[in-house]
Scaffold this active site. Sequence first.
Site, mmCIF file in Angstrom:
data_model
loop_
_atom_site.group_PDB
_atom_site.id
_atom_site.type_symbol
_atom_site.label_atom_id
_atom_site.label_comp_id
_atom_site.label_asym_id
_atom_site.label_seq_id
_atom_site.Cartn_x
_atom_site.Cartn_y
_atom_site.Cartn_z
ATOM 1 N N LYS A 78 -22.505 38.939 20.809
ATOM 2 C CA LYS A 78 -21.576 39.479 19.805
ATOM 3 C C LYS A 78 -22.395 39.802 18.559
ATOM 4 O O LYS A 78 -23.640 39.405 18.250
ATOM 5 C CB LYS A 78 -20.537 38.148 19.505
ATOM 6 C CG LYS A 78 -21.239 36.966 18.968
ATOM 7 C CD LYS A 78 -20.233 35.957 18.967
ATOM 8 C CE LYS A 78 -20.823 34.594 18.533
ATOM 9 N NZ LYS A 78 -20.112 33.492 18.754
ATOM 10 N N TYR B 65 -32.705 39.250 -13.898
ATOM 11 C CA TYR B 65 -31.281 39.077 -14.273
ATOM 12 C C TYR B 65 -31.306 37.848 -14.887
ATOM 13 O O TYR B 65 -31.718 36.841 -14.139
ATOM 14 C CB TYR B 65 -30.496 39.444 -13.235
ATOM 15 C CG TYR B 65 -30.441 40.717 -13.103
ATOM 16 C CD1 TYR B 65 -29.901 41.771 -14.063
ATOM 17 C CD2 TYR B 65 -30.585 41.617 -11.707
ATOM 18 C CE1 TYR B 65 -29.689 43.129 -13.758
ATOM 19 C CE2 TYR B 65 -30.255 42.763 -11.446
ATOM 20 C CZ TYR B 65 -29.882 43.799 -12.541
ATOM 21 O OH TYR B 65 -29.678 45.017 -12.260
HETATM 22 C C1 LIG Z 1 -20.919 32.243 19.245
HETATM 23 C C2 LIG Z 1 -20.652 31.442 20.537
HETATM 24 C C3 LIG Z 1 -21.456 31.026 21.379
HETATM 25 C C4 LIG Z 1 -22.966 30.926 20.960
HETATM 26 O O1 LIG Z 1 -23.285 29.841 20.237
HETATM 27 P P1 LIG Z 1 -24.757 29.641 19.985
HETATM 28 O O2 LIG Z 1 -24.622 28.393 18.937
HETATM 29 O O3 LIG Z 1 -25.169 30.731 18.901
HETATM 30 O O4 LIG Z 1 -25.486 29.277 21.060
HETATM 31 C C5 LIG Z 1 -21.032 30.361 22.582
HETATM 32 N N1 LIG Z 1 -19.494 30.298 22.837
HETATM 33 C C6 LIG Z 1 -18.800 30.773 22.070
HETATM 34 C C7 LIG Z 1 -17.468 30.473 22.142
HETATM 35 C C8 LIG Z 1 -19.053 31.275 20.764
HETATM 36 O O5 LIG Z 1 -18.271 31.662 19.744
#
Ligand SMILES: *Cc1c(COP(=O)(O)O)cnc(C)c1O
Length: 380
Positions: free
Chosen positions: A41, A262
């Site tokens: 993702k 800044y």
């Molecule tokens: C993002 C996600 C993962 C992966 O999690 P990590 O901590 O990056 O390994 C696994 N399962 C779900 C449902 C997620 O949303």
Amino acid sequence: MHSVNRESAAALLTIDLGAIVANYRLIAGRCAHARTAAVVKADAYGLGARHVVPALVDAGCRDFFVALLVEAEALADLMPGDARLYILNGLIAGSEPLCAAIGAIPVLNSLEQIARWQGEALRAGRRLPGAVQVDSGMRRLGLSAQEVNTLAQEPERLDGIDLRLLMSHLACADETGSDASAQQLDVFRQLTASLPAVPRALANSAGIFRGEDYQYDLVRPGIALYGGAPLDEGANPMRAVVRLETSIVQLRDVPSGLGIGYGLTGAVDHPRRIAVIPVGYADGWPRALSNRGAAYIGGHRAPVTGRVSMDSLLLDVTDVPDELAHAGAAVELLGPHQTIDDVARDAGTISYEILTQLGARYARQWLPPAQPGVDRGKAA
Ligand SMILES: *Cc1c(COP(=O)(O)O)cnc(C)c1O
């Protein structure tokens, strides 16, 4: 994302696909009974899903998770015929025909979503693949205990759905000291006991390292594939995946007692040498790193001083030898001296955020995995 020319970019992000594959294999080696999926993702956590996915397909991965249908659409053409592409955030109303058309597997997070997917199967006149998530205690996505009960009593609600996976997600898997995961494991076991005998999945990266009890039939690593430490304690077993390098734009000597940048912050009681680096918060280098954290020049630590600007930040290079700190000199922001977890800790965030915010203005290069049978050492 449009690609950025190496010549015109101010920083170069190198993504080591071989390290991602090595991390995938390390995880698969830890899972005696479970298949190892890959969570890709958010453009594979900012590292370029269209590069990451084929490398993992070659490594044998056949289960991929994205969060949104729009992400599944962008990757569907890379999936081999025997691969499964799951959409974690579920089924948005109105998106059912498209989801069915690209062959993605929605993670159905409520009875209402199950009903809509069943309706789509009826309309399409064929069984459609689906996964079901139950809420084991994170209280984010998934069927409540009451909904699970209804589903167990009325299994016909799944007619027309080719149920591929039952899953849940851990809220505190990385917190070694917390017992919340053990409780979720218990709840997951109870909730799924009355549901069909299909593969089950509970573990993200951290969950995998909690041991076999958590691994079930399929594991869903994300951050560990990309080099992040899966647990909040102990040595990180994963290989680093990203390197971020830039160079010094300009140097100046600042007298004692004067602030810089800044807000004119970061004044000190001695004269110092300041280097300007062409990376700022618009590139995902957090503004929270103002007067915090560092970069490395020839292996020497140069602390960030003053506020991080949109397009630049300032380094105190007083203690870096002059022959190393000159205009055009290479600066390491991520690499052997500084990991994504180091930067995240300094910025008060997590490595996930550092990766997913990596800037669109960086030039990117992907190092290909070594070909099977080709010895890297000999090739070099
Ligand atoms: C993002 C996600 C993962 C992966 O999690 P990590 O901590 O990056 O390994 C696994 N399962 C779900 C449902 C997620 O949303």
